[in-house]
Design a protein around this motif. Structure first.
Motif, PDB file in Angstrom:
ATOM      1  N   ALA A   1       7.886   0.650  16.290  1.00  0.00           N
ATOM      2  CA  ALA A   1       6.703  -0.034  15.747  1.00  0.00           C
ATOM      3  C   ALA A   1       5.536   0.159  16.704  1.00  0.00           C
ATOM      4  O   ALA A   1       5.736   0.461  17.884  1.00  0.00           O
ATOM      5  N   THR A   2       4.317  -0.010  16.184  1.00  0.00           N
ATOM      6  CA  THR A   2       3.126   0.220  17.002  1.00  0.00           C
ATOM      7  C   THR A   2       2.208  -1.000  17.007  1.00  0.00           C
ATOM      8  O   THR A   2       2.136  -1.732  16.022  1.00  0.00           O
ATOM      9  N   ALA A   3       1.505  -1.170  18.117  1.00  0.00           N
ATOM     10  CA  ALA A   3       0.455  -2.200  18.200  1.00  0.00           C
ATOM     11  C   ALA A   3      -0.758  -1.520  18.821  1.00  0.00           C
ATOM     12  O   ALA A   3      -0.767  -1.208  20.004  1.00  0.00           O
ATOM     13  N   GLU A   4      -1.747  -1.237  17.989  1.00  0.00           N
ATOM     14  CA  GLU A   4      -2.867  -0.421  18.445  1.00  0.00           C
ATOM     15  C   GLU A   4      -4.153  -1.211  18.495  1.00  0.00           C
ATOM     16  O   GLU A   4      -4.477  -1.929  17.559  1.00  0.00           O
ATOM     17  N   SER A   5      -4.904  -0.994  19.553  1.00  0.00           N
ATOM     18  CA  SER A   5      -6.249  -1.524  19.537  1.00  0.00           C
ATOM     19  C   SER A   5      -7.227  -0.351  19.508  1.00  0.00           C
ATOM     20  O   SER A   5      -7.707   0.029  18.452  1.00  0.00           O
ATOM     21  N   CYS A   6      -7.431   0.308  20.634  1.00  0.00           N
ATOM     22  CA  CYS A   6      -8.478   1.326  20.692  1.00  0.00           C
ATOM     23  C   CYS A   6      -8.165   2.566  19.859  1.00  0.00           C
ATOM     24  O   CYS A   6      -9.077   3.323  19.525  1.00  0.00           O
ATOM     25  N   THR A   7      -6.897   2.803  19.522  1.00  0.00           N
ATOM     26  CA  THR A   7      -6.591   3.978  18.703  1.00  0.00           C
ATOM     27  C   THR A   7      -6.791   3.670  17.214  1.00  0.00           C
ATOM     28  O   THR A   7      -6.767   4.590  16.389  1.00  0.00           O
ATOM     29  N   GLY A   8      -6.964   2.427  16.898  1.00  0.00           N
ATOM     30  CA  GLY A   8      -7.431   1.996  15.568  1.00  0.00           C
ATOM     31  C   GLY A   8      -6.652   2.477  14.356  1.00  0.00           C
ATOM     32  O   GLY A   8      -7.210   2.592  13.262  1.00  0.00           O
ATOM     33  N   GLY A   9      -5.379   2.797  14.502  1.00  0.00           N
ATOM     34  CA  GLY A   9      -4.595   3.246  13.363  1.00  0.00           C
ATOM     35  C   GLY A   9      -4.165   4.704  13.478  1.00  0.00           C
ATOM     36  O   GLY A   9      -3.279   5.169  12.759  1.00  0.00           O
ATOM     37  N   GLU A  10      -4.790   5.433  14.403  1.00  0.00           N
ATOM     38  CA  GLU A  10      -4.498   6.859  14.567  1.00  0.00           C
ATOM     39  C   GLU A  10      -3.042   7.109  14.965  1.00  0.00           C
ATOM     40  O   GLU A  10      -2.421   8.066  14.512  1.00  0.00           O
ATOM     41  N   LEU A  11      -2.510   6.231  15.813  1.00  0.00           N
ATOM     42  CA  LEU A  11      -1.132   6.389  16.275  1.00  0.00           C
ATOM     43  C   LEU A  11      -0.164   6.256  15.100  1.00  0.00           C
ATOM     44  O   LEU A  11       0.736   7.088  14.921  1.00  0.00           O
ATOM     45  N   ALA A  12      -0.368   5.233  14.278  1.00  0.00           N
ATOM     46  CA  ALA A  12       0.496   5.030  13.111  1.00  0.00           C
ATOM     47  C   ALA A  12       0.306   6.171  12.111  1.00  0.00           C
ATOM     48  O   ALA A  12       1.267   6.672  11.531  1.00  0.00           O
ATOM     49  N   ARG A  13      -0.931   6.583  11.946  1.00  0.00           N
ATOM     50  CA  ARG A  13      -1.216   7.677  11.016  1.00  0.00           C
ATOM     51  C   ARG A  13      -0.481   8.944  11.438  1.00  0.00           C
ATOM     52  O   ARG A  13       0.083   9.672  10.625  1.00  0.00           O
ATOM     53  N   LEU A  14      -0.485   9.205  12.737  1.00  0.00           N
ATOM     54  CA  LEU A  14       0.181  10.394  13.271  1.00  0.00           C
ATOM     55  C   LEU A  14       1.682  10.305  13.002  1.00  0.00           C
ATOM     56  O   LEU A  14       2.302  11.264  12.545  1.00  0.00           O
ATOM     57  N   ILE A  15       2.248   9.143  13.267  1.00  0.00           N
ATOM     58  CA  ILE A  15       3.696   8.953  13.066  1.00  0.00           C
ATOM     59  C   ILE A  15       4.043   9.080  11.584  1.00  0.00           C
ATOM     60  O   ILE A  15       5.005   9.749  11.214  1.00  0.00           O
ATOM     61  N   THR A  16       3.235   8.452  10.710  1.00  0.00           N
ATOM     62  CA  THR A  16       3.560   8.453   9.282  1.00  0.00           C
ATOM     63  C   THR A  16       3.123   9.746   8.583  1.00  0.00           C
ATOM     64  O   THR A  16       3.387   9.909   7.399  1.00  0.00           O
ATOM     65  N   SER A  17       2.488  10.652   9.308  1.00  0.00           N
ATOM     66  CA  SER A  17       2.135  11.933   8.693  1.00  0.00           C
ATOM     67  C   SER A  17       3.381  12.785   8.466  1.00  0.00           C
ATOM     68  O   SER A  17       3.339  13.785   7.765  1.00  0.00           O
ATOM     69  N   VAL A  18       4.490  12.380   9.071  1.00  0.00           N
ATOM     70  CA  VAL A  18       5.742  13.121   8.930  1.00  0.00           C
ATOM     71  C   VAL A  18       6.549  12.548   7.771  1.00  0.00           C
ATOM     72  O   VAL A  18       6.788  11.338   7.716  1.00  0.00           O
ATOM     73  N   SER A  19       6.951  13.426   6.871  1.00  0.00           N
ATOM     74  CA  SER A  19       7.791  13.000   5.761  1.00  0.00           C
ATOM     75  C   SER A  19       9.119  12.470   6.296  1.00  0.00           C
ATOM     76  O   SER A  19       9.737  13.079   7.160  1.00  0.00           O
ATOM     77  N   GLY A  20       9.536  11.318   5.801  1.00  0.00           N
ATOM     78  CA  GLY A  20      10.796  10.726   6.256  1.00  0.00           C
ATOM     79  C   GLY A  20      10.604   9.746   7.400  1.00  0.00           C
ATOM     80  O   GLY A  20      11.582   9.212   7.935  1.00  0.00           O
ATOM     81  N   SER A  21       9.360   9.485   7.778  1.00  0.00           N
ATOM     82  CA  SER A  21       9.110   8.594   8.914  1.00  0.00           C
ATOM     83  C   SER A  21       9.508   7.151   8.602  1.00  0.00           C
ATOM     84  O   SER A  21       9.739   6.357   9.511  1.00  0.00           O
ATOM     85  N   SER A  22       9.620   6.819   7.306  1.00  0.00           N
ATOM     86  CA  SER A  22      10.002   5.449   6.961  1.00  0.00           C
ATOM     87  C   SER A  22      11.435   5.142   7.417  1.00  0.00           C
ATOM     88  O   SER A  22      11.820   3.987   7.483  1.00  0.00           O
ATOM     89  N   LYS A  23      12.202   6.184   7.768  1.00  0.00           N
ATOM     90  CA  LYS A  23      13.562   5.956   8.271  1.00  0.00           C
ATOM     91  C   LYS A  23      13.571   5.276   9.637  1.00  0.00           C
ATOM     92  O   LYS A  23      14.530   4.608   9.990  1.00  0.00           O
ATOM     93  N   TYR A  24      12.515   5.480  10.435  1.00  0.00           N
ATOM     94  CA  TYR A  24      12.520   4.919  11.797  1.00  0.00           C
ATOM     95  C   TYR A  24      11.260   4.123  12.114  1.00  0.00           C
ATOM     96  O   TYR A  24      11.236   3.324  13.029  1.00  0.00           O
ATOM     97  N   PHE A  25      10.172   4.347  11.376  1.00  0.00           N
ATOM     98  CA  PHE A  25       8.935   3.611  11.643  1.00  0.00           C
ATOM     99  C   PHE A  25       8.878   2.380  10.749  1.00  0.00           C
ATOM    100  O   PHE A  25       8.712   2.498   9.540  1.00  0.00           O
ATOM    101  N   LEU A  26       9.029   1.199  11.327  1.00  0.00           N
ATOM    102  CA  LEU A  26       9.058  -0.013  10.507  1.00  0.00           C
ATOM    103  C   LEU A  26       7.658  -0.556  10.245  1.00  0.00           C
ATOM    104  O   LEU A  26       7.450  -1.279   9.279  1.00  0.00           O
ATOM    105  N   GLY A  27       6.709  -0.200  11.104  1.00  0.00           N
ATOM    106  CA  GLY A  27       5.360  -0.647  10.830  1.00  0.00           C
ATOM    107  C   GLY A  27       4.511  -0.782  12.078  1.00  0.00           C
ATOM    108  O   GLY A  27       4.962  -0.511  13.197  1.00  0.00           O
TER     109      GLY A  27
END
Lengths: 415, 415
Positions: free
Chosen positions: A276-302
């Protein structure tokens, strides 16, 4: 076999639109063994397009042109093609019928007349119908060259290339096989790396080439092998990689992965870890990068983006005392954010970022360009600081996100 | 005054790296009235670079080349420049000293020798030192043409262009003024719009040009005016915009804003409204888009990405019953997400997305390409559905995020 790409459009040359078509087309062509030897970007002017066609057809067997075939006055590609190929523009019945069906489907029949031009094509062209828009793709074959004219909108270009042009080219030519392997190296400056592997590089067989691609603090070594026999190629490539291992093994984070988020996926799925991620200055970019991969819902909870600092307290339980004593851009806040994140999402891994990318500072007057990021893997925790005052806002978020994932990967690999 | 850009690098032609330099350079040049008339992308080969230089210098007064000047074997730009300009490569003392200081500062003095080549320049070049990397920028002036050679890394290119080359060009030439105004139009198909404003467009003065730039469902009309007298230009441009108003006013969401997130910023600051996001299928892209604008912390309080559906329940209070009955990709879940988001962040506005972008479906077998998004402005709520099966993962997130902000802006404007 080689190709050239011709990008037609004032909006690209003015900087108003970022050209992503040529990158997509080049990648798709490379995957079937066609290398792009030039990209020409020209304005929506008849002479410029004709000059581009001349230069492109002189250098390549296959030319893929995009853009300039909308219904508006500033689109000139059709006319330029007709003049260049000395051909007539004619209304193609099949294309017009296709267009009609599209407008009926979209309930916009009143627009048919003004879009009629979209069905006007070169008399000697072969047509590929557009499943996602109004203008078809035309292909002209002349003097042994294949020239394609596509629309410019990426949403239309991608399916054209993937579903129609690539299969067509595959069928048309018997192409050599091409194999690529990307090795990701960290903590190794490019110049030192180049020196270290020089002997190995010089001894590479002629059909294998090497490129250095620096991305953040990581260097991707790309090996490309070309040949007729796929099995032989695979053996040859893996033999060369074996020879390389003694020089760089300790600094390699992936022997065959491209993007850091894809490398991360492999590791997390193999190790059965959640993130899971907690972003301030990256403003969503970190999560976007992780979820850009198909199948990321298997390990990225939010993830959570507690942009306002009160939200860091309310949602992640960062203590007010820490914020007031250490300021919001601090090691301690990064640590409490990743802790709160791990708790909130109940994941094995959590990562947090807190920083200030400018151009303006925050309410604590943090130094612009500073970021702290914390990585937690179960009980392990590590916080790092970066100082990137030279990066603009978006590059900052992008660089930090890349770096966080890269560090996470290297902790997971060393683990 | 015009320019050409020469992008040098196998990594661009192979599709491995997206070229963002030419977009940045073109934008910066346009802002000082220099238009880019061609972009040439060539491989790291001496002949190709020389051919690129030939074509670029033939067509433009200013040529900006990037790439191919690293310390590794695959970089050939220096040699190609020396051959093209018939010049010698010499070690530049000042550059070498600059390099030394950089390595001392970075505590990497052992790397100096292999990087020595970075201080080797054309004997007749003017040098701009690199504050962010090892290779300097060289400028050659010949036959009335200015040719710049820069590194390829965007982090180094941007400050070179912004801090050194643009000021140099400004000082060197007395450039005409250039004014741009971007008008954003929605719910108006491009072909119909073009027909509607045809008379006005044809009557535009010669020094004002018009482009259509479709972005998602929005069309940006870009007016560009060029002239010697800035005040006169401003009056001229606003007079033309006045004439345009009767044709399109009802469909305009911004009379002078470029990106939708910038338009949103203006409105939210003016109306003193706060915003939060709850994203599922957009995976952080929506927040990233909002926070890409400097000053967004004034109205964006934060976001949550409850990627796993249990997190939608735990963090946003979406009811399990709704998820089980309606599935996670549904109007009802989108509505409960935006409701929970508004509550969690205590904002005036909340927006939510829930969908499935593929290539694989979710545990509820939702139809790939479906997304529901809910927009709440105080007590107002509206949920819309999109179906985008033709888009890949990243385009999907990008398209949906653009669309959500566009709808939000149009609700706020109509409000």
């Amino acid at each position: 076999m080689n190709a050239a790409i011709l990008i037609i459009g004032d909006e690209i040359l003015s900087g108003n639109t970022l050209d992503t078509n040529s990158n997509f087309i080049a990648t798709e062509l490379r995957n079937i063994g066609i290398s792009v030897s030039r990209i020409f970007t020209v304005p929506d002017e008849i002479d410029a397009i004709k000059n581009g066609l001349k230069a492109a057809t002189e250098i390549a067997k296959i030319v893929i042109a995009t853009g300039g075939i909308g219904p508006t006055k500033d689109d000139k590609t059709r006319t330029a093609f007709a003049e260049f190929f000395n051909d007539q523009l004619v209304l193609d019945d099949e294309t017009f019928e296709h267009l009609k069906q599209l407008f009926i489907k979209r309930k916009r029949e009143h627009l048919l007349e003004i879009n009629r031009n979209q069905a006007v094509v070169l008399s000697k062209s072969r047509i590929f119908q557009n499943e996602n828009g109004t203008a078809p793709c035309q292909m002209i074959e002349e003097n042994g060259k294949l020239v394609f004219s596509l629309p410019g909108v990426p949403f239309e270009v991608k399916p054209f290339i993937r579903n129609q042009i690539i299969p067509f080219l595959r069928e048309r030519f018997s192409l050599k096989h091409i194999l690529t392997q990307i090795i990701s190296v960290v903590d190794f400056p490019e110049s030192l790396l180049s020196q270290t592997i020089e002997d190995w590089e010089l001894a590479l067989p002629e059909n294998i080439s090497l490129s250095y691609l620096p991305v953040g603090n990581r260097i991707k070594l790309r090996l490309t092998a070309v040949g007729n026999d796929l099995d032989q190629l695979k053996n040859q490539l893996s033999a060369e990689v074996e020879k390389l291992k003694p020089y760089i093994s300790e600094n390699v984070i992936s022997w065959n992965g491209n993007e850091i988020q894809e490398i991360l996926k492999e590791i997390l799925i193999e190790k059965k870890l959640t993130l899971a991620t907690a972003e301030s200055c990256t403003g969503g970019e970190l999560a976007r990068l992780i979820t850009s991969v198909s199948g990321s819902s298997k390990y990225f909870l939010g993830g959570v983006i507690p942009y306002d600092y009160h939200k860091k307290m309310e949602i992640l339980g960062v203590s007010e005392k820490t914020i007031l004593e250490k300021t919001v851009v601090s090691e301690e806040v990064a640590q409490e954010m990743s802790q709160g994140c791990q708790k909130l999402f109940k994941t094995d891994i959590s990562i947090s970022t807190t920083g200030v990318s400018g151009p303006n500072s925050d309410e604590f007057n943090s130094e612009i360009g500073t970021v702290f990021y914390s990585i937690r893997i179960n009980d392990f925790e590590k916080t790092n600081r970066l100082f990137l005052p030279h990066l603009d806002r978006n590059d900052f978020a992008h660089f930090v996100s890349q770096r966080v994932l890269q560090d996470l990967v290297s902790y997971l690999v060393k683990d």
